[in-house]
Design an enzyme around this catalytic site. Sequence first.
Site, PDB file in Angstrom:
ATOM      1  N   ARG A 179       9.401 -15.583 -29.029  1.00  0.00           N
ATOM      2  CA  ARG A 179      10.592 -14.983 -28.195  1.00  0.00           C
ATOM      3  C   ARG A 179      11.104 -14.341 -29.621  1.00  0.00           C
ATOM      4  O   ARG A 179      12.517 -13.527 -29.278  1.00  0.00           O
ATOM      5  CB  ARG A 179      11.266 -15.809 -27.915  1.00  0.00           C
ATOM      6  CG  ARG A 179      12.445 -15.480 -27.328  1.00  0.00           C
ATOM      7  CD  ARG A 179      12.923 -16.658 -26.032  1.00  0.00           C
ATOM      8  NE  ARG A 179      13.397 -18.211 -25.763  1.00  0.00           N
ATOM      9  CZ  ARG A 179      13.159 -18.765 -26.437  1.00  0.00           C
ATOM     10  NH1 ARG A 179      14.814 -18.342 -27.147  1.00  0.00           N
ATOM     11  NH2 ARG A 179      12.891 -20.511 -25.966  1.00  0.00           N
TER      12      ARG A 179
ATOM     13  N   TYR B  38      27.214   5.207 -19.018  1.00  0.00           N
ATOM     14  CA  TYR B  38      26.095   4.726 -17.786  1.00  0.00           C
ATOM     15  C   TYR B  38      26.881   3.713 -17.214  1.00  0.00           C
ATOM     16  O   TYR B  38      27.349   2.684 -16.857  1.00  0.00           O
ATOM     17  CB  TYR B  38      25.425   4.022 -19.035  1.00  0.00           C
ATOM     18  CG  TYR B  38      23.566   3.711 -18.494  1.00  0.00           C
ATOM     19  CD1 TYR B  38      23.350   4.458 -17.886  1.00  0.00           C
ATOM     20  CD2 TYR B  38      23.089   1.966 -18.352  1.00  0.00           C
ATOM     21  CE1 TYR B  38      21.844   4.284 -17.411  1.00  0.00           C
ATOM     22  CE2 TYR B  38      22.223   2.215 -18.004  1.00  0.00           C
ATOM     23  CZ  TYR B  38      21.836   3.281 -17.145  1.00  0.00           C
ATOM     24  OH  TYR B  38      20.624   3.230 -16.601  1.00  0.00           O
TER      25      TYR B  38
ATOM     26  N   ASP C 238      26.921   3.868 -28.058  1.00  0.00           N
ATOM     27  CA  ASP C 238      25.437   3.550 -26.688  1.00  0.00           C
ATOM     28  C   ASP C 238      24.892   5.632 -26.966  1.00  0.00           C
ATOM     29  O   ASP C 238      25.319   6.387 -26.610  1.00  0.00           O
ATOM     30  CB  ASP C 238      25.729   4.305 -25.016  1.00  0.00           C
ATOM     31  CG  ASP C 238      24.129   4.603 -24.356  1.00  0.00           C
ATOM     32  OD1 ASP C 238      23.351   4.852 -25.357  1.00  0.00           O
ATOM     33  OD2 ASP C 238      24.482   3.183 -23.407  1.00  0.00           O
TER      34      ASP C 238
ATOM     35  N   LYS D  90      13.496   5.593 -23.264  1.00  0.00           N
ATOM     36  CA  LYS D  90      14.344   7.437 -23.196  1.00  0.00           C
ATOM     37  C   LYS D  90      12.902   8.002 -24.286  1.00  0.00           C
ATOM     38  O   LYS D  90      12.164   8.368 -24.079  1.00  0.00           O
ATOM     39  CB  LYS D  90      15.209   7.882 -22.933  1.00  0.00           C
ATOM     40  CG  LYS D  90      16.393   6.782 -21.936  1.00  0.00           C
ATOM     41  CD  LYS D  90      15.935   6.916 -20.791  1.00  0.00           C
ATOM     42  CE  LYS D  90      16.826   6.041 -20.126  1.00  0.00           C
ATOM     43  NZ  LYS D  90      18.657   5.498 -19.665  1.00  0.00           N
TER      44      LYS D  90
HETATM   45  C1  LIG Z   1      19.350   4.599 -19.113  1.00  0.00           C
HETATM   46  C2  LIG Z   1      19.870   4.232 -20.149  1.00  0.00           C
HETATM   47  C3  LIG Z   1      20.442   3.412 -20.122  1.00  0.00           C
HETATM   48  C4  LIG Z   1      19.619   1.797 -19.711  1.00  0.00           C
HETATM   49  O1  LIG Z   1      18.168   1.820 -20.483  1.00  0.00           O
HETATM   50  P1  LIG Z   1      17.254   1.022 -19.706  1.00  0.00           P
HETATM   51  O2  LIG Z   1      16.289   0.794 -21.125  1.00  0.00           O
HETATM   52  O3  LIG Z   1      16.399   1.797 -17.758  1.00  0.00           O
HETATM   53  O4  LIG Z   1      17.848  -0.498 -19.318  1.00  0.00           O
HETATM   54  C5  LIG Z   1      21.296   2.748 -21.181  1.00  0.00           C
HETATM   55  N1  LIG Z   1      22.533   4.343 -21.445  1.00  0.00           N
HETATM   56  C6  LIG Z   1      21.871   5.552 -21.476  1.00  0.00           C
HETATM   57  C7  LIG Z   1      23.200   6.609 -21.302  1.00  0.00           C
HETATM   58  C8  LIG Z   1      21.054   5.584 -20.676  1.00  0.00           C
HETATM   59  O5  LIG Z   1      20.782   6.909 -19.816  1.00  0.00           O
END
Ligand SMILES: *Cc1c(COP(=O)(O)O)cnc(C)c1O
Length: 404
Positions: A72, A125, A196, A221
């Site tokens: 973990r 987000y 972010d 992404k």
């Molecule tokens: C998609 C996204 C997230 C979340 O990511 P996941 O891996 O789907 O949980 C967070 N911030 C932004 C800007 C995003 O586009």
Amino acid sequence: MKRDADDGAECGGAASPALDTTLIHVGSNPAQQHGFVNPPLYRGSTVLYGSVQSMEETARDRLKRTLPAYGRFGSPTCRALESALAELEGGYASVCTVSGLAAITTAILAFVETGDHILVSDSAYMPTRNFCDSLRRFGIEAQYYDPCIGGAIEALLRPNTRLVFLESPGSMTFEVQDIPAISEVCRARGIVTLVDNTWATPLFLNPLTLGVDVVIHSATKYITGHADSLLGAIVCNEAIYPLVRASSIRLGQCAGADDVYLGLRGLRTLTVRLRQHQHQALTLAHWLVERREVAEVLYPALPGDRGHALWKRDFKGASGLLGVVLQPHHDKASVDAMLNALRLFGLGHSWGGFESLIVPGDPSAYRLPGQWQRSGALLRIHVGLEDMADLKADLAEGFRHLSR
Ligand SMILES: *Cc1c(COP(=O)(O)O)cnc(C)c1O
């Protein structure tokens, strides 16, 4: 390439290598893996110790987690990705999580306690927002601020403000934030700043070098880049890292072995993919601006975009995600008809893979009053790696359904 298995020095000679070179070798150590180019994929829960002494040594290493202790807490494959992302962001260390959203929640929970006030960009987000709202149950107040506020955020700071959360450009609406101005104000008061950075990736923006404390990625992404995995990462400066690692351990965060591996593999081609996504997105953005169906294109790399000057000052590039505001006279039924007619632009969430995607959105449903004033429908487009003429033809066909 690192020749010495234990040598933590930069790859290559004395001068630090260019980014394209770094991406090929970062976090990789063939000498420790029998010469194989890629790291092995470790699966497992139990880690066996050779002796009580090594068990005790590992326990002392608890918050650094440099030694394998238990599945973990992360495998060597996971550490390879974490060290690669830290190096690319100019950070001290990073922590991988099961998803981008888990990276956001784990990072925020590293800092807040009952009675705290946090400031969150109104362009964040949507699931970030849902989580921050849920903190009210624990006596933590989330207040949303205009993403374009810059240094004037000072007026919103309270004695109990613990952190400021940024996202630049914002989800769906693409406002670019003045990261240096906000982090300077916060730093002077000991307030933690988190950003972010999913849209820009570590290639196009390194917010730690602009003064923030924590950088968050949805590696789902562009980093994994093939729509086949969920993964998050939190990159920290040295002072903050033990708090974030402790939060991830408390919450039982652990990224899956396959996903971590895919993240590491995705890094190797990140420059090539992103250069192409950028080229495609910019080409399509210029084409969209000329269409009579389009009222506005939201893409910071476009001269004339509201955030272009800040983007130019701070970013090294733009990725493949942009917004399109249609002319206000196109009603929901015709926008639906347009979306249903598209063949190459898939109707689906997420982005950052090789394929083109499109989703409608309505920021007025959740943003602060006055924050979203356009009356036309908003579409978010991820420009994939398909042939540009084919993509334009697909959208042109969709637009024909729009005006029917
Ligand atoms: C998609 C996204 C997230 C979340 O990511 P996941 O891996 O789907 O949980 C967070 N911030 C932004 C800007 C995003 O586009």
